[in-house]
Scaffold this motif. Structure first.
Motif, PDB file in Angstrom:
ATOM      1  N   TYR A  61     -12.591 -10.349 106.583  1.00 28.02           N
ATOM      2  CA  TYR A  61     -13.922 -10.728 106.113  1.00 28.02           C
ATOM      3  C   TYR A  61     -13.989 -12.252 105.985  1.00 28.02           C
ATOM      4  N   ARG A  62     -14.081 -12.932 107.106  1.00 27.48           N
ATOM      5  CA  ARG A  62     -13.951 -14.390 107.153  1.00 27.48           C
ATOM      6  C   ARG A  62     -15.216 -15.083 106.672  1.00 27.48           C
ATOM      7  N   ASN A  63     -15.038 -15.974 105.695  1.00 24.14           N
ATOM      8  CA  ASN A  63     -16.159 -16.753 105.159  1.00 24.14           C
ATOM      9  C   ASN A  63     -17.330 -15.835 104.788  1.00 24.14           C
ATOM     10  N   HIS A  64     -17.005 -14.656 104.302  1.00 24.60           N
ATOM     11  CA  HIS A  64     -18.013 -13.616 104.045  1.00 24.60           C
ATOM     12  C   HIS A  64     -18.459 -13.675 102.584  1.00 24.60           C
ATOM     13  N   PRO A  65     -19.764 -13.615 102.311  1.00 19.70           N
ATOM     14  CA  PRO A  65     -20.230 -13.721 100.922  1.00 19.70           C
ATOM     15  C   PRO A  65     -19.825 -12.543 100.043  1.00 19.70           C
ATOM     16  N   LYS A  66     -19.404 -11.402 100.638  1.00 19.27           N
ATOM     17  CA  LYS A  66     -18.998 -10.239  99.851  1.00 19.27           C
ATOM     18  C   LYS A  66     -17.483 -10.130  99.677  1.00 19.27           C
ATOM     19  N   ALA A  67     -16.716 -10.949 100.374  1.00 19.22           N
ATOM     20  CA  ALA A  67     -15.261 -10.763 100.421  1.00 19.22           C
ATOM     21  C   ALA A  67     -14.614 -10.918  99.045  1.00 19.22           C
ATOM     22  N   TYR A  68     -15.012 -11.915  98.283  1.00 18.57           N
ATOM     23  CA  TYR A  68     -14.417 -12.126  96.957  1.00 18.57           C
ATOM     24  C   TYR A  68     -14.788 -10.977  96.018  1.00 18.57           C
ATOM     25  N   ARG A  69     -16.009 -10.463  96.147  1.00 22.85           N
ATOM     26  CA  ARG A  69     -16.430  -9.337  95.325  1.00 22.85           C
ATOM     27  C   ARG A  69     -15.547  -8.120  95.593  1.00 22.85           C
ATOM     28  N   VAL A  70     -15.164  -7.926  96.843  1.00 25.40           N
ATOM     29  CA  VAL A  70     -14.293  -6.813  97.186  1.00 25.40           C
ATOM     30  C   VAL A  70     -12.926  -6.967  96.522  1.00 25.40           C
ATOM     31  N   CYS A  71     -12.426  -8.191  96.416  1.00 19.87           N
ATOM     32  CA  CYS A  71     -11.149  -8.424  95.724  1.00 19.87           C
ATOM     33  C   CYS A  71     -11.255  -8.058  94.240  1.00 19.87           C
ATOM     34  N   ILE A  72     -12.374  -8.388  93.629  1.00 25.42           N
ATOM     35  CA  ILE A  72     -12.576  -8.034  92.226  1.00 25.42           C
ATOM     36  C   ILE A  72     -12.635  -6.519  92.067  1.00 25.42           C
ATOM     37  N   LEU A  73     -13.350  -5.837  92.972  1.00 29.01           N
ATOM     38  CA  LEU A  73     -13.401  -4.379  92.941  1.00 29.01           C
ATOM     39  C   LEU A  73     -12.006  -3.784  93.081  1.00 29.01           C
ATOM     40  N   ASP A  74     -11.194  -4.370  93.947  1.00 27.31           N
ATOM     41  CA  ASP A  74      -9.837  -3.896  94.171  1.00 27.31           C
ATOM     42  C   ASP A  74      -9.040  -3.892  92.871  1.00 27.31           C
ATOM     43  N   VAL A  75      -9.134  -4.976  92.129  1.00 27.02           N
ATOM     44  CA  VAL A  75      -8.422  -5.078  90.850  1.00 27.02           C
ATOM     45  C   VAL A  75      -8.953  -4.042  89.853  1.00 27.02           C
ATOM     46  N   GLY A  76     -10.262  -3.804  89.867  1.00 29.25           N
ATOM     47  CA  GLY A  76     -10.827  -2.802  88.974  1.00 29.25           C
ATOM     48  C   GLY A  76     -10.320  -1.406  89.270  1.00 29.25           C
ATOM     49  N   HIS A  77     -10.268  -1.046  90.559  1.00 30.97           N
ATOM     50  CA  HIS A  77      -9.750   0.271  90.928  1.00 30.97           C
ATOM     51  C   HIS A  77      -8.311   0.442  90.460  1.00 30.97           C
ATOM     52  N   LEU A  78      -7.486  -0.551  90.729  1.00 32.44           N
ATOM     53  CA  LEU A  78      -6.060  -0.464  90.397  1.00 32.44           C
ATOM     54  C   LEU A  78      -5.839  -0.373  88.896  1.00 32.44           C
ATOM     55  N   SER A  79      -6.609  -1.140  88.136  1.00 25.48           N
ATOM     56  CA  SER A  79      -6.412  -1.126  86.686  1.00 25.48           C
ATOM     57  C   SER A  79      -6.773   0.231  86.101  1.00 25.48           C
ATOM     58  N   GLN A  80      -7.820   0.877  86.606  1.00 22.28           N
ATOM     59  CA  GLN A  80      -8.189   2.199  86.092  1.00 22.28           C
ATOM     60  C   GLN A  80      -7.096   3.223  86.408  1.00 22.28           C
ATOM     61  N   THR A  81      -6.543   3.165  87.611  1.00 20.71           N
ATOM     62  CA  THR A  81      -5.458   4.081  87.958  1.00 20.71           C
ATOM     63  C   THR A  81      -4.249   3.837  87.065  1.00 20.71           C
ATOM     64  N   LEU A  82      -3.934   2.562  86.818  1.00 24.07           N
ATOM     65  CA  LEU A  82      -2.807   2.231  85.945  1.00 24.07           C
ATOM     66  C   LEU A  82      -3.038   2.762  84.535  1.00 24.07           C
ATOM     67  N   LEU A  83      -4.238   2.564  84.003  1.00 19.73           N
ATOM     68  CA  LEU A  83      -4.525   2.993  82.630  1.00 19.73           C
ATOM     69  C   LEU A  83      -4.475   4.510  82.487  1.00 19.73           C
ATOM     70  N   LEU A  84      -5.009   5.221  83.459  1.00 21.92           N
ATOM     71  CA  LEU A  84      -4.969   6.679  83.379  1.00 21.92           C
ATOM     72  C   LEU A  84      -3.536   7.196  83.518  1.00 21.92           C
ATOM     73  N   SER A  85      -2.747   6.551  84.366  1.00 24.39           N
ATOM     74  CA  SER A  85      -1.345   6.955  84.520  1.00 24.39           C
ATOM     75  C   SER A  85      -0.579   6.742  83.224  1.00 24.39           C
TER      76      SER A  85
END
Length: 394
Positions: free
Chosen positions: A307-331
């Protein structure tokens, strides 16, 4: 910028003297650079790609101004004296950041902030304090349309998964003396970050399958661990390797950490690892007490490669961290452990400790896991009374 001057007050003024300032933001630089209106005029003549002849700029704006902006890294020169600034600019461009996202990411990082102390000083630690200071919040339930038009949905019988979801609560009361068993840490890490499969997409292009979704299946987020109390594991810094489910020990430069601690005086814990845990979570002692802190830091070029120079790319990184943290917390919850996730972190302190560069690989959140304390010393929101049964509160 505004400040108080007694002379202005005695002369009949308000005593508050303000000065307009311009700042130029370049994400690869350590901090914004103060500029004046003439600097802005010069910078406004330049494009992001095309070179401009230096003699023409010197003629229009003066050699001294041109040299000052070159030294600051706001201008890029093609000759040898400016090689370092040019190489820094090129390394940053090679990451394919979207410009506005890069600026926001760099400008929103904290360095040495005692956020918990500031909140306490402002009287904002409790719901009553927030309500008194800010007035009533927006309503918890957002109303749209008429009551008569609503369509009720069937409620299904609860399963074990519902029980797990209801049991998750942010932990602010860790047992500061208890250790986390290594098998429990291993299980949480494997479920949240471990590779469950691998696909060879093309030459030099492998894709991992994990338990959480990730934009483009790229899974850019790395997990760095600050280990304080784990049975069978030495305290220190680690990097989790998802493909082989292993921990890579990392060096802890105590001189760097102690230099950061010196800025906080007596407020900072004396031990280097304890201080790093405390400053990592913005001075929140209830979070720093966790036996293990997991720092979630995306490798941005892994995502931005696609996602080169893409206005949504950084938002996707933030979403990625959110998904992982929820899985970690439930585990962690399934194992009966306390857990939390917070974005109130000092990114710059963590970057120095783990040897990271914020525009290459930057912390976005910290999670903590470990055994809960026997009594609630710091208030926790637990409306389902799963973490703290009524008899345990007494």
């Amino acid at each position: 910028m505004a400040h108080f001057e007694l002379d202005d007050l005695l002369a009949g003024g308000t005593g508050v003297v303000s000065r307009m300032q311009w700042f130029a933001h370049a994400p690869q630089l350590a901090a914004p650079v103060e500029v004046d209106a003439d600097d802005v005029a010069l910078l406004g003549e330049l494009g992001p790609q095309d070179w401009m002849p230096a003699p023409l700029l010197r003629q229009r704006h003066g050699a001294a101004r041109l040299r000052t902006l070159l030294k600051a890294g706001l201008l890029v020169g093609s000759t040898r004296p400016w090689a370092a600034q040019r190489e820094a600019d090129e390394r940053f461009r090679d990451q394919h950041w979207h410009g506005l996202a890069a600026t926001w990411h760099a400008a929103s990082r904290w360095d040495g902030i005692d956020a918990a102390g500031e909140v306490k000083e402002a009287g904002l630690l409790t719901a009553e304090g927030l309500r008194e200071t800010y007035g009533p919040p927006p309503p918890a339930v957002h109303e749209r349309g008429s009551v008569e038009a609503r369509i009720g949905l069937p409620r299904m019988a609860q399963t074990a998964f519902d029980e797990l979801l209801d049991a998750r609560a942010t932990c602010r009361n860790f047992d500061a003396a208890a250790s986390l068993p290594l098998p429990q840490l291993a299980q949480v890490l494997e479920r949240a970050f471990g590779a469950r499969g691998q696909v060879h997409g093309a030459d030099d292009f492998d894709v991992l399958k994990k338990t959480s979704p990730s934009g483009g299946a790229l899974h850019p987020t790395e997990c760095y661990l600050l280990v304080k109390r784990v049975d069978g594991l030495a305290p220190g810094l680690y990097h989790y390797r998802p493909a082989d489910h292993a921990l890579q020990p990392l060096p802890l430069d105590e001189a760097v950490v102690q230099a950061d601690a010196a800025r906080h005086g007596d407020a900072a814990p004396a031990d280097a690892l304890d201080f790093l845990a405390w400053i990592a979570v913005g001075g929140q002692p209830w979070f720093a007490d966790a036996p293990v802190l997991c720092v979630l830091a995306p490798r941005f070029n892994r995502n931005f490669w696609k996602y080169r120079n893409h206005p949504k790319a950084y938002r996707v990184c933030i979403l990625d961290v959110g998904h992982l943290s929820q899985t970690l917390l439930l585990s962690a919850t399934e194992l009966g452990l306390g857990s939390y996730v917070t974005a109130a972190i000092n990114e710059a302190d963590l970057e120095r400790a783990f040897g990271l560069t914020h525009w290459l690989e930057g912390p976005l959140a910290v999670c903590g896991i470990g055994p809960r304390a026997q009594a609630m010393a710091t208030y926790e929101l637990d409306p389902n009374r799963r973490a703290w049964p009524r008899e345990a509160k007494a």
